[in-house]
Design a protein around this motif. Structure first.
Motif, PDB file in Angstrom:
ATOM      1  N   THR A 144      71.113  64.451  30.673  1.00 56.87           N
ATOM      2  CA  THR A 144      69.841  63.950  31.178  1.00 56.87           C
ATOM      3  C   THR A 144      68.916  65.134  31.424  1.00 56.87           C
ATOM      4  OG1 THR A 144      70.985  62.121  32.270  1.00 56.87           O
ATOM      5  CG2 THR A 144      68.729  62.576  32.967  1.00 56.87           C
ATOM      6  N   ILE A 145      67.838  65.213  30.654  1.00 55.93           N
ATOM      7  CA  ILE A 145      66.918  66.342  30.734  1.00 55.93           C
ATOM      8  C   ILE A 145      65.893  66.096  31.837  1.00 55.93           C
ATOM      9  CG2 ILE A 145      65.360  67.844  29.440  1.00 55.93           C
ATOM     10  CD1 ILE A 145      68.245  67.654  28.355  1.00 55.93           C
ATOM     11  N   HIS A 146      65.707  67.103  32.696  1.00 52.29           N
ATOM     12  CA  HIS A 146      64.755  66.976  33.801  1.00 52.29           C
ATOM     13  C   HIS A 146      63.518  67.836  33.610  1.00 52.29           C
ATOM     14  CE1 HIS A 146      67.567  64.663  36.272  1.00 52.29           C
ATOM     15  NE2 HIS A 146      68.506  65.446  35.767  1.00 52.29           N
ATOM     16  N   LYS A 147      63.659  68.997  32.985  1.00 50.96           N
ATOM     17  CA  LYS A 147      62.519  69.870  32.728  1.00 50.96           C
ATOM     18  C   LYS A 147      62.635  70.412  31.321  1.00 50.96           C
ATOM     19  CE  LYS A 147      60.340  74.291  34.004  1.00 50.96           C
ATOM     20  NZ  LYS A 147      60.557  74.955  32.709  1.00 50.96           N
ATOM     21  N   ARG A 148      61.547  70.358  30.585  1.00 58.25           N
ATOM     22  CA  ARG A 148      61.529  70.832  29.211  1.00 58.25           C
ATOM     23  C   ARG A 148      60.797  72.188  29.161  1.00 58.25           C
ATOM     24  NH1 ARG A 148      62.441  66.379  25.674  1.00 58.25           N
ATOM     25  NH2 ARG A 148      62.625  64.448  26.836  1.00 58.25           N
ATOM     26  N   GLY A 149      61.455  73.185  28.632  1.00 61.15           N
ATOM     27  CA  GLY A 149      60.842  74.495  28.517  1.00 61.15           C
ATOM     28  C   GLY A 149      59.831  74.546  27.393  1.00 61.15           C
TER      29      GLY A 149
END
Length: 268
Positions: free
Chosen positions: A255-260
């Motif tokens: 589960t991705i919370h922040k995308r660089g």
């Protein structure tokens, strides 16, 4: 005295450096080594005071990062490496990334908090208690069950626990309990992936938000995973490492919370 370095795969392929947690050593990465050694050049280092490096004094994260930087320069393909660190290895990875960014191609950290632990009696006593009981057979047996250590690795875990000196535990905890995001991390850093199992402690999960200060960072959680999830869900962990190193989308199941900003295309 030099740190013990375990080497797998073929030099010339991209190098991945694995850094273990406290009280264990490079054997904890066996599943990832078996999954990745045909494609990558792998280095697994026993950190100071741990594993086969137990006779090397632990001084600090910064001092350990200097030793690891020398290993990368001397052993890694083209003198650079991707870094993967869990728990103690994760804190060491962040220090290495901040102090020696030119040697790091990308980094993954799991199970770390970049917020100081609460200043309570519980956390003040914890290092002293752990330094006294870590080598007890009862503690080793209990921790083996809690960490779901496979039978074939239990003799190695017992060896490492017996060899871990109280002074090493106290020094490491002294830094971990007050660890914050290194000031050297900024906009011009290699890609950083910070992850945690959803069944981690609240402090580690809440701390993921602090990686928002690093422009190149991505943060994610893993459903139904605990602290040592590289052994709990090894296939997913190995796939995560391979995809991150190859700059491919992260695997389904995270589960991705922040995308660089560098790696915008990731799993959902």
């Amino acid at each position: 005295m030099n740190l013990k370095v375990h080497e797998y795969g073929s030099y010339g392929n991209p190098t991945i450096l694995f850094l273990h947690g406290l009280g264990v050593s490079s054997w904890m990465w066996q599943d990832q080594i078996e999954a990745l050694q045909d494609t990558y050049h792998l280095l697994a280092v026993d950190l100071p005071g741990n594993g086969e490096s137990y006779q090397v004094e632990w001084v600090s994260f910064a001092e350990t990062a200097v030793s690891l930087a020398n290993i990368i320069r001397n052993k890694a393909t083209n003198g650079q490496a991707h870094i993967v660190g869990l728990s103690l290895g994760g804190y060491t990875t962040l220090t290495l990334l901040a102090n020696h960014p030119q040697l790091v191609l990308s980094a993954i950290v799991s199970g770390v908090t970049v917020r100081p632990f609460p200043d309570t009696l519980q956390y003040k006593l914890m290092p002293k208690i752990m330094s006294r009981i870590m080598g007890w057979n009862l503690t080793i047996d209990l921790m083996s069950r809690m960490m779901q250590i496979p039978d074939e690795a239990k003799p190695l875990y017992r060896r490492d626990s017996k060899n871990l000196r109280p002074q090493t535990i106290l020094r490491i905890y002294d830094e971990v309990l007050n660890f914050t995001l290194p000031t050297g991390l900024g906009q011009q850093q290699p890609r950083l992936l910070a992850v945690a199992g959803e069944k981690e402690t609240g402090l580690i999960l809440e701390s993921l938000a602090d990686f928002g200060a690093v422009e190149t960072a991505v943060t994610a959680t893993i459903p139904n995973a605990h602290h040592g999830w590289n052994g709990e869900i090894p296939e997913l962990f190995s796939e995560m490492v391979e995809n991150w190193v190859a700059e491919r989308p992260l695997p389904v199941g995270m589960t991705i919370h922040k995308r660089g900003v560098i790696m915008a295309e990731t799993a959902v």
